[in-house]
Write a protein that holds these residues in place. Structure first.
Motif, PDB file in Angstrom:
ATOM      1  N   ALA A  30      12.828  -8.457   9.319  1.00 31.54           N
ATOM      2  CA  ALA A  30      13.213  -9.559   8.420  1.00 31.54           C
ATOM      3  C   ALA A  30      12.346  -9.619   7.166  1.00 31.54           C
ATOM      4  N   TRP A  31      11.489  -8.627   6.949  1.00 28.54           N
ATOM      5  CA  TRP A  31      10.577  -8.638   5.804  1.00 28.54           C
ATOM      6  C   TRP A  31      11.354  -8.726   4.494  1.00 28.54           C
ATOM      7  N   ARG A  36       1.984  -9.212   1.547  1.00 35.27           N
ATOM      8  CA  ARG A  36       1.239 -10.412   1.948  1.00 35.27           C
ATOM      9  C   ARG A  36      -0.224 -10.227   1.596  1.00 35.27           C
ATOM     10  N   LEU A  37      -0.849 -11.267   1.085  1.00 34.65           N
ATOM     11  CA  LEU A  37      -2.267 -11.236   0.759  1.00 34.65           C
ATOM     12  C   LEU A  37      -3.069 -11.413   2.045  1.00 34.65           C
ATOM     13  N   ALA A  38      -4.018 -10.517   2.269  1.00 32.70           N
ATOM     14  CA  ALA A  38      -4.836 -10.575   3.482  1.00 32.70           C
ATOM     15  C   ALA A  38      -5.675 -11.839   3.492  1.00 32.70           C
ATOM     16  N   LEU A  44      -3.583  -6.372  -0.243  1.00 24.86           N
ATOM     17  CA  LEU A  44      -2.195  -6.648   0.089  1.00 24.86           C
ATOM     18  C   LEU A  44      -1.785  -5.861   1.319  1.00 24.86           C
ATOM     19  N   TYR A  45      -0.890  -6.454   2.116  1.00 26.16           N
ATOM     20  CA  TYR A  45      -0.364  -5.782   3.306  1.00 26.16           C
ATOM     21  C   TYR A  45       1.141  -5.904   3.354  1.00 26.16           C
ATOM     22  N   ARG A 148      -1.680  -8.674  11.891  1.00 29.36           N
ATOM     23  CA  ARG A 148      -1.750 -10.123  11.694  1.00 29.36           C
ATOM     24  C   ARG A 148      -1.718 -10.489  10.208  1.00 29.36           C
ATOM     25  N   GLN A 149      -2.090  -9.566   9.342  1.00 36.46           N
ATOM     26  CA  GLN A 149      -2.048  -9.848   7.908  1.00 36.46           C
ATOM     27  C   GLN A 149      -0.610  -9.937   7.412  1.00 36.46           C
ATOM     28  N   VAL A 150       0.285  -9.209   8.051  1.00 30.60           N
ATOM     29  CA  VAL A 150       1.714  -9.339   7.730  1.00 30.60           C
ATOM     30  C   VAL A 150       2.275 -10.529   8.506  1.00 30.60           C
TER      31      VAL A 150
END
Length: 157
Positions: A30-31, A36-38, A44-45, A148-150
């Motif tokens: 679903a991305w 995403r900011l860590a 970024l991840y 977990r960062q995503v």
């Protein structure tokens, strides 16, 4: 699982971390394409980058374990690690990517665990100078931080 809880099988923590990575990865279909900011706010991840970094982390530390057991220096790290986000990291995350990640990470974490089991309990906590013990390496690798960062990307209900 803490280091103390892994007294009979320190590699189990690695397989448990991989299970969490893959649980999160199943939501990444679903991305929305936005990195995403860590949590530390500097990197970024994306789904692909999280899989790449987790796999690289396993490879790095499996090589470290092998070098320690062989009594030879560990090869210096030459990766860019999380400092770069490659064009491939920005690609959509598909069902095929999930299957590939599942196979790659499951096999790699299982190999890590089996290597520690083969080394045996006498090696797990043996001091090796300034290097971590094998148990400490397993505890370090047994952290699904990159995934977990995503995060969990299930659509809100």
């Amino acid at each position: 699982m803490s280091i103390e809880e892994s007294t009979t099988d320190p590699g189990l923590v690695v397989e448990e971390a991989t299970a969490e990575v893959l649980t999160l990865a199943r939501t990444w279909l679903a991305w929305d394409g936005r990195p995403r900011l860590a949590e530390e706010g500097a990197r970024l991840y994306t789904p692909h980058k999280a899989v790449r970094r987790y796999a690289d982390h396993l490879v790095d530390h499996l090589a470290q374990v092998e070098a320690l057991l062989a009594g030879v220096p560990t090869r210096p790290n030459g990766w860019f690690e999380s400092a770069v986000t490659t064009p491939a990291d920005l690609a959509p995350f598909t069902e095929a990517d999930l299957v590939e990640a599942t196979e790659r990470l499951t096999r790699l974490s299982r190999t890590f665990r089996l290597r520690l089991l083969t080394a045996g309990p006498d090696e797990w906590d043996r001091a090796r100078g300034a290097e971590w013990t094998l148990r400490e390496i397993a505890a370090h690798v047994g952290d699904p931080w990159y995934a977990r960062q995503v995060g969990d990307l299930r659509p809100e209900r």
